[in-house]
Design an enzyme around this catalytic site. Sequence first.
Site: not given
Ligand code: PRP
Ligand code: URA
Length: 209
Positions: A104, A108, A200, A203
């Site tokens: 994400r 944006t 997150d 993380d």
């Molecule tokens: C997080 C999560 C989802 C997304 C959710 O991933 O694991 O994939 O955000 O958000 P959305 O519904 O608003 O799209 P992130 O982009 O943080 O990547 P990661 O899993 O690599 O940390």
């Molecule tokens: N991605 C995450 O990991 N946590 C949130 O709360 C939203 C997006």
Amino acid sequence: MSQVHLIDHPMVQHKLTIMRDKSTPSNIFRQLLYEISLLMGYEITRDFPMEDVVVETPLETATLKKIAGKKVAIVPILRAGLGMVDGLRDLIPVARVGFIGLYRDEETHKPVPYYCKLPKGVDKRLVILTDPMLATGGSACDAIDLVKQKGCQDIRLMCLVAAPEGIKMVQEKHPDVDIYVASIDRQLNENCYILPGLGDAGDRIFGTE
Ligand code: PRP
Ligand code: URA
């Protein structure tokens, strides 16, 4: 309209509450996500078709039940979705695994694709997309678009925590995809993080805070 299956089993809720605690370390967080995924797997597979088979028990011949060859592909949305794969795979050992990489954008909040590797013949399988967090719904919707472009028609989305906004987006864009979730939280904050949420997920799983 797709259905939302809320897995409100006490064991799932108890484990999720521990995950939400900011003092829970990464190794415990990962272990609990594994356990919840396995438990949620019971619900996601509840309607799998069964067939009769004849078995010789040590005492007699019996007609018993087996799953009738349901083919499954588990497809995590990287990174955080990886944390839900092992639990599901331990439940369904013959499942194939694919990967969709999306992150994400911090400004944006829109998903950016970077990887897609799906098993051969995925279009003939039930696809279980995994991602602990369904926030705006953008990542889940793009992942569903991707598997649909590969011909998949039987798709379920398994999340841990969802915001109402994310559920609404998936239901509007993909009314054929059922959502399995352990909690529907209150709302998103100004950075599109889920409240109360758990922070997150990626993380916390991988210790990259
Ligand atoms: C997080 C999560 C989802 C997304 C959710 O991933 O694991 O994939 O955000 O958000 P959305 O519904 O608003 O799209 P992130 O982009 O943080 O990547 P990661 O899993 O690599 O940390
Ligand atoms: N991605 C995450 O990991 N946590 C949130 O709360 C939203 C997006």
